[in-house]
Design a protein around this motif. Structure first.
Motif, PDB file in Angstrom:
ATOM      1  N   THR A 118       0.362  -1.154  -0.444  1.00 56.55           N
ATOM      2  CA  THR A 118      -0.198   0.024   0.105  1.00 56.55           C
ATOM      3  C   THR A 118       1.063   1.329   0.096  1.00 56.55           C
ATOM      4  N   TYR A 119       2.229   1.346   1.064  1.00 59.64           N
ATOM      5  CA  TYR A 119       2.446   2.139   0.844  1.00 59.64           C
ATOM      6  C   TYR A 119       3.417   2.548  -0.523  1.00 59.64           C
ATOM      7  N   THR A 120       4.213   1.520  -1.334  1.00 61.16           N
ATOM      8  CA  THR A 120       5.125   1.706  -2.337  1.00 61.16           C
ATOM      9  C   THR A 120       3.473   2.499  -3.755  1.00 61.16           C
ATOM     10  N   VAL A 121       2.425   2.089  -3.432  1.00 64.79           N
ATOM     11  CA  VAL A 121       1.428   2.132  -4.257  1.00 64.79           C
ATOM     12  C   VAL A 121       1.238   3.453  -4.396  1.00 64.79           C
ATOM     13  N   GLY A 124       4.076   5.987  -5.059  1.00 59.30           N
ATOM     14  CA  GLY A 124       4.302   6.181  -6.636  1.00 59.30           C
ATOM     15  C   GLY A 124       3.645   6.202  -7.361  1.00 59.30           C
ATOM     16  N   PRO A 125       3.909   6.253  -8.525  1.00 59.24           N
ATOM     17  CA  PRO A 125       2.912   6.697  -9.676  1.00 59.24           C
ATOM     18  C   PRO A 125       1.306   7.167  -9.678  1.00 59.24           C
ATOM     19  N   PHE A 126       0.858   6.054  -9.051  1.00 64.86           N
ATOM     20  CA  PHE A 126      -0.422   5.930  -8.686  1.00 64.86           C
ATOM     21  C   PHE A 126      -0.518   6.924  -7.527  1.00 64.86           C
ATOM     22  N   GLY A 127       0.265   7.033  -6.893  1.00 70.47           N
ATOM     23  CA  GLY A 127      -0.380   8.042  -5.243  1.00 70.47           C
ATOM     24  C   GLY A 127      -0.469   9.220  -6.399  1.00 70.47           C
ATOM     25  N   LYS A 128       0.616   9.541  -7.121  1.00 70.80           N
ATOM     26  CA  LYS A 128       0.502  10.758  -7.923  1.00 70.80           C
ATOM     27  C   LYS A 128      -0.230  11.137  -8.907  1.00 70.80           C
ATOM     28  N   LYS A 129      -1.008   9.918  -9.871  1.00 70.38           N
ATOM     29  CA  LYS A 129      -2.338  10.396 -10.761  1.00 70.38           C
ATOM     30  C   LYS A 129      -3.169   9.868 -10.091  1.00 70.38           C
ATOM     31  N   LEU A 130      -3.627   9.967  -8.611  1.00 72.56           N
ATOM     32  CA  LEU A 130      -4.794  10.120  -7.832  1.00 72.56           C
ATOM     33  C   LEU A 130      -4.655  11.956  -7.117  1.00 72.56           C
ATOM     34  N   GLY A 325     -13.673   6.206 -13.400  1.00 70.96           N
ATOM     35  CA  GLY A 325     -13.531   5.149 -13.012  1.00 70.96           C
ATOM     36  C   GLY A 325     -13.120   4.111 -13.093  1.00 70.96           C
ATOM     37  N   GLU A 326     -12.992   3.469 -13.910  1.00 69.52           N
ATOM     38  CA  GLU A 326     -12.840   2.184 -14.470  1.00 69.52           C
ATOM     39  C   GLU A 326     -11.251   2.597 -14.939  1.00 69.52           C
ATOM     40  N   ASP A 327     -10.919   3.538 -15.436  1.00 69.16           N
ATOM     41  CA  ASP A 327      -9.100   3.648 -15.639  1.00 69.16           C
ATOM     42  C   ASP A 327      -8.374   3.926 -14.700  1.00 69.16           C
ATOM     43  N   MET A 328      -9.458   4.929 -13.683  1.00 71.67           N
ATOM     44  CA  MET A 328      -9.030   4.785 -12.492  1.00 71.67           C
ATOM     45  C   MET A 328      -8.087   3.461 -11.382  1.00 71.67           C
ATOM     46  N   LEU A 329      -8.960   2.715 -11.524  1.00 74.96           N
ATOM     47  CA  LEU A 329      -8.815   1.399 -10.798  1.00 74.96           C
ATOM     48  C   LEU A 329      -8.267   0.363 -11.857  1.00 74.96           C
ATOM     49  N   SER A 330      -8.176   0.297 -12.888  1.00 70.04           N
ATOM     50  CA  SER A 330      -7.275   0.269 -13.505  1.00 70.04           C
ATOM     51  C   SER A 330      -6.069   0.136 -13.222  1.00 70.04           C
ATOM     52  N   SER A 331      -5.521   1.549 -13.661  1.00 70.76           N
ATOM     53  CA  SER A 331      -3.997   1.963 -12.520  1.00 70.76           C
ATOM     54  C   SER A 331      -4.181   1.522 -11.101  1.00 70.76           C
ATOM     55  N   LEU A 332      -4.972   1.447 -10.375  1.00 69.82           N
ATOM     56  CA  LEU A 332      -4.719   0.997  -9.308  1.00 69.82           C
ATOM     57  C   LEU A 332      -3.674  -0.542  -8.910  1.00 69.82           C
ATOM     58  N   GLN A 333      -5.097  -1.199  -9.746  1.00 70.12           N
ATOM     59  CA  GLN A 333      -4.376  -2.796  -9.728  1.00 70.12           C
ATOM     60  C   GLN A 333      -3.155  -2.572 -10.657  1.00 70.12           C
ATOM     61  N   GLN A 334      -2.555  -2.075 -11.594  1.00 70.16           N
ATOM     62  CA  GLN A 334      -1.799  -2.305 -12.233  1.00 70.16           C
ATOM     63  C   GLN A 334      -0.290  -2.095 -11.040  1.00 70.16           C
ATOM     64  N   ALA A 335      -0.712  -0.673 -10.053  1.00 68.99           N
ATOM     65  CA  ALA A 335       0.757  -0.258  -9.422  1.00 68.99           C
ATOM     66  C   ALA A 335       0.644  -1.440  -8.968  1.00 68.99           C
ATOM     67  N   VAL A 336      -0.456  -2.038  -8.412  1.00 73.36           N
ATOM     68  CA  VAL A 336      -0.249  -3.416  -7.138  1.00 73.36           C
ATOM     69  C   VAL A 336       0.560  -4.394  -7.844  1.00 73.36           C
ATOM     70  N   GLU A 337      -0.019  -4.414  -8.418  1.00 74.65           N
ATOM     71  CA  GLU A 337       0.394  -5.888  -9.399  1.00 74.65           C
ATOM     72  C   GLU A 337       2.436  -5.350  -9.647  1.00 74.65           C
ATOM     73  N   ALA A 338       2.938  -4.618  -9.656  1.00 74.51           N
ATOM     74  CA  ALA A 338       4.201  -3.688 -10.095  1.00 74.51           C
ATOM     75  C   ALA A 338       4.717  -3.967  -8.455  1.00 74.51           C
ATOM     76  N   ALA A 339       3.961  -3.140  -7.990  1.00 75.14           N
ATOM     77  CA  ALA A 339       4.540  -3.185  -6.584  1.00 75.14           C
ATOM     78  C   ALA A 339       5.019  -4.260  -6.039  1.00 75.14           C
ATOM     79  N   SER A 340       4.269  -5.937  -6.126  1.00 74.04           N
ATOM     80  CA  SER A 340       4.133  -6.762  -6.365  1.00 74.04           C
ATOM     81  C   SER A 340       4.801  -7.653  -6.032  1.00 74.04           C
ATOM     82  N   LYS A 341       6.172  -7.580  -7.616  1.00 71.17           N
ATOM     83  CA  LYS A 341       6.665  -8.076  -7.715  1.00 71.17           C
ATOM     84  C   LYS A 341       8.400  -8.298  -7.273  1.00 71.17           C
TER      85      LYS A 341
END
Length: 341
Positions: A118-121, A124-130, A325-341
């Motif tokens: 959660t902190y990484t997301v 990071g870029p998602f937090g800036k976008k939001l 909203g769908e785009d923001m949700l997709s960005s969130l999910q992608q950020a989580v996936e990237a941060a989890s690697k």
């Protein structure tokens, strides 16, 4: 008369000579909990921020903290921050939704695998976008996303909850957020939107059977006195949203702006650290476990909850916020996936 006029002129000159070159700048900072940095996560945040800002600016910027909702409820103070009557505030997701409804995208359940992600997301870029979207639509500058206490757990007075079937028939208090209601109803429970000030009494009298909140908040509110069971579902992470009035921020010198920004980053680190400490210490889960039955879900059990809840909340997000909203949700999910690697 000439002597009197001369003396008056001299006196006036002396007053201006000792007056400061710049008027003192004050940040009135709202939050909902106590100021004690060892008792509340926002208390740690505002204490560190105040110290670093005042020291870093040599006192040219002062911070006045207003704890425990002294200035009003979150939605009320938000309008004051927008108007510049209050300079800054740390707001719950529920309170912030009144001004920025799309914050509800963060209520996608079981999207985060662990707390560090959660902190990484959010840093990071998602937090800036939001943050950029919040500023665009509200006019307020985002200083960061804090920790309200970690992942949500579900408590109740009836029985241990291990499967979605165990939720059936239970009246669970939620915030007024529709996304939170959808989580509970999708799991078979009955959502009951109850004001925070009334939750303890509602649980005590049976108006509600249970509620959902992070561990530090459960402990701080003493819900263990009126609840018997707690399940570590880890289904939601609801950050604090910290904003500052844009016009006020722009009125600061470039040097003061840098101090405020850096102080906010350090304050959020402190906020997250004390959140984890409270959760793990005698002020958190170990204390609750003395009088409550604690249920930890296996990966398979948690997957059953996730599979039941996610489709309903995603449908709500898409129906309510559309493509954006769908785009923001997709960005969130992608950020989580990237941060989890």
């Amino acid at each position: 008369m000439k002597l009197k006029t001369l003396l008056t002129a001299v006196a006036t000159t002396m007053v201006f000579a000792v007056a400061p070159a710049h008027a003192e700048k004050i940040i009135k900072l709202h939050h909902l909990n106590v100021d004690d940095p060892f008792e509340s996560t926002t208390g740690a945040l505002v204490t560190v921020f105040k110290n670093l800002v005042e020291a870093g600016t040599g006192g040219s910027v002062k911070v006045q903290t207003f704890p425990s909702g002294q200035l009003g409820k979150d939605n009320e103070v938000l309008s004051q921050v927008k108007a510049g009557l209050v300079q800054s505030g740390v707001f719950s997701v529920g309170g912030f939704a009144s001004t920025y409804p799309m914050i509800g995208v963060l209520d996608m359940p079981f999207v985060f695998p662990d707390i560090s992600t959660t902190y990484t997301v959010f840093d990071g870029p998602f937090g800036k976008k939001l943050g950029d979207d919040i500023e665009k639509k509200t006019g307020m500058e985002v200083l960061g996303f804090g920790d309200s206490g970690g992942f949500f757990a579900i408590t109740n007075s009836k029985k241990a909850i291990k499967t979605p079937d165990d939720m059936k028939g239970l009246k669970i208090r939620t915030q007024t957020l529709e996304s939170h209601k959808r989580v509970i109803s999708s799991l078979g429970g009955q959502p009951a939107a109850i004001a925070w000030a009334e939750v303890y009494t509602a649980l005590q009298t049976g108006v509600a059977d249970g509620q959902m909140n992070p561990i530090p908040i459960v402990a701080m509110a003493k819900f263990n006195e009126v609840q018997k069971h707690i399940t570590l579902t880890d289904h939601l992470f609801a950050p604090y949203v910290w904003v500052i009035n844009r016009k006020f921020f722009d009125s600061l010198t470039p040097e003061e702006q840098i101090v405020v920004k850096n102080a906010a980053k350090s304050a959020i680190v402190a906020n997250r650290g004390i959140s984890r400490i409270i959760e793990a210490s005698s002020k958190g889960l170990p204390e609750l476990a003395k009088t409550m039955t604690v249920t930890t879900l296996t990966a398979k059990e948690k997957a059953a909850f996730r599979d039941a809840a996610q489709p309903a909340v995603k449908a709500y997000i898409v129906d309510t916020f559309g493509k954006e909203g769908e785009d923001m949700l997709s960005s969130l999910q992608q950020a989580v996936e990237a941060a989890s690697k």
